[in-house]
Scaffold this motif. Structure first.
Motif: not given
Length: 257
Positions: A1-15, A17-24
């Motif tokens: 895949m060409g990357a080391q992935v950290v998936a579903d990092v929570v950067y915030g919440h609202k209502d 629900l979690a707001l997420t990002l993936d790090v490549y």
């Protein structure tokens, strides 16, 4: 895949629900710069498996960039105003945790297509230094973006606008406040605009480039002959993504004054 992935990092919440990002993180030697990729189409942010997403980031990863795939609250439940707030928060979060991801908080760019490109431009053009006294540590950090590469972005919600924009829920901000073309200022970061000449957004993108140059902002425009909104021509897509990677390499890959 060409990357080391950290998936579903929570950067915030609202209502609730979690707001997420993936790090490549690149498999090659990292260059210390990061790029936010705003996952958005029609201001809807869908989840895809990291191995699927990674293919889009190949040119950046090969050059040593760390990529952050940011998802926001989607329309119609959340408005464009809400989505912008989410992306702005993600930029703050990445700058707060930049050391953990091996990136320089002063060398973080943003890119995407269409709605995601719009949110990238708006985040960059309306950035601030954060609120030092905020209770939330994320909100204490600025959300400044050091360079942008925007593919086929909607840039003007006022006046005569393409049909696709007419029913977009803008939210608390008005059309003027959500139009990147009206947020240009002399201190804006370098901006690369890429658009096809058959795309209905092309006239606005051309006008925005002219406005950026008048304001003294480092900016380039690439118009692809016969190109459509989806960059469905594989040659256009390849050339546009190469231009994007070269733009970030120019403005982010080395420390600039």
């Amino acid at each position: 895949m060409g990357a080391q992935v950290v998936a579903d990092v929570v950067y915030g919440h609202k209502d609730g629900l979690a707001l997420t990002l993936d790090v490549y993180a690149p498999d090659v030697e990292a260059n210390g710069a990061g790029v936010l990729f705003v996952v958005s189409s029609g201001w809807v942010s869908e989840w895809q498996p990291p191995e699927v997403m990674a293919a889009w980031f190949e040119r950046l990863l090969k050059r040593g960039f760390t990529v952050f795939a940011v998802r926001h609250g989607s329309c119609p439940r959340y408005s464009v105003t809400d989505a912008l707030a989410d992306v702005r928060r993600a930029a703050r979060f990445v700058r707060l945790h930049a050391g953990e991801y091996g990136v320089d908080p002063g060398r973080i760019g943003a890119t995407s297509y269409s709605a995601g490109a719009h949110l990238s431009l708006m985040t960059a053009l309306t950035a601030d230094e954060g609120e030092p006294d905020a209770e939330d540590p994320v909100e204490r950090y600025g959300n400044r973006i050091a360079a942008v590469a925007a593919f086929c972005p909607p840039v003007d919600f006022t006046g005569e606008i393409p049909e696709v924009q007419r029913n977009v829920p803008l939210g608390e901000l008005d059309a003027l406040a959500l139009s990147p073309i009206y947020q240009i200022h002399a201190g804006a970061p370098p901006i690369l605009l890429l658009v096809g000449d058959t795309d209905e957004f092309c006239p606005g993108v051309v006008r925005m480039h002219e406005s950026l140059k008048r304001a003294g902002v480092p900016a380039e425009l690439r118009v692809f002959e016969g190109g459509d909104h989806a960059f469905s021509n594989p040659d256009h897509k390849r050339d546009a993504e190469e231009a994007m990677a070269a733009w970030f390499e120019r403005w982010l890959a080395v420390t600039r004054p």
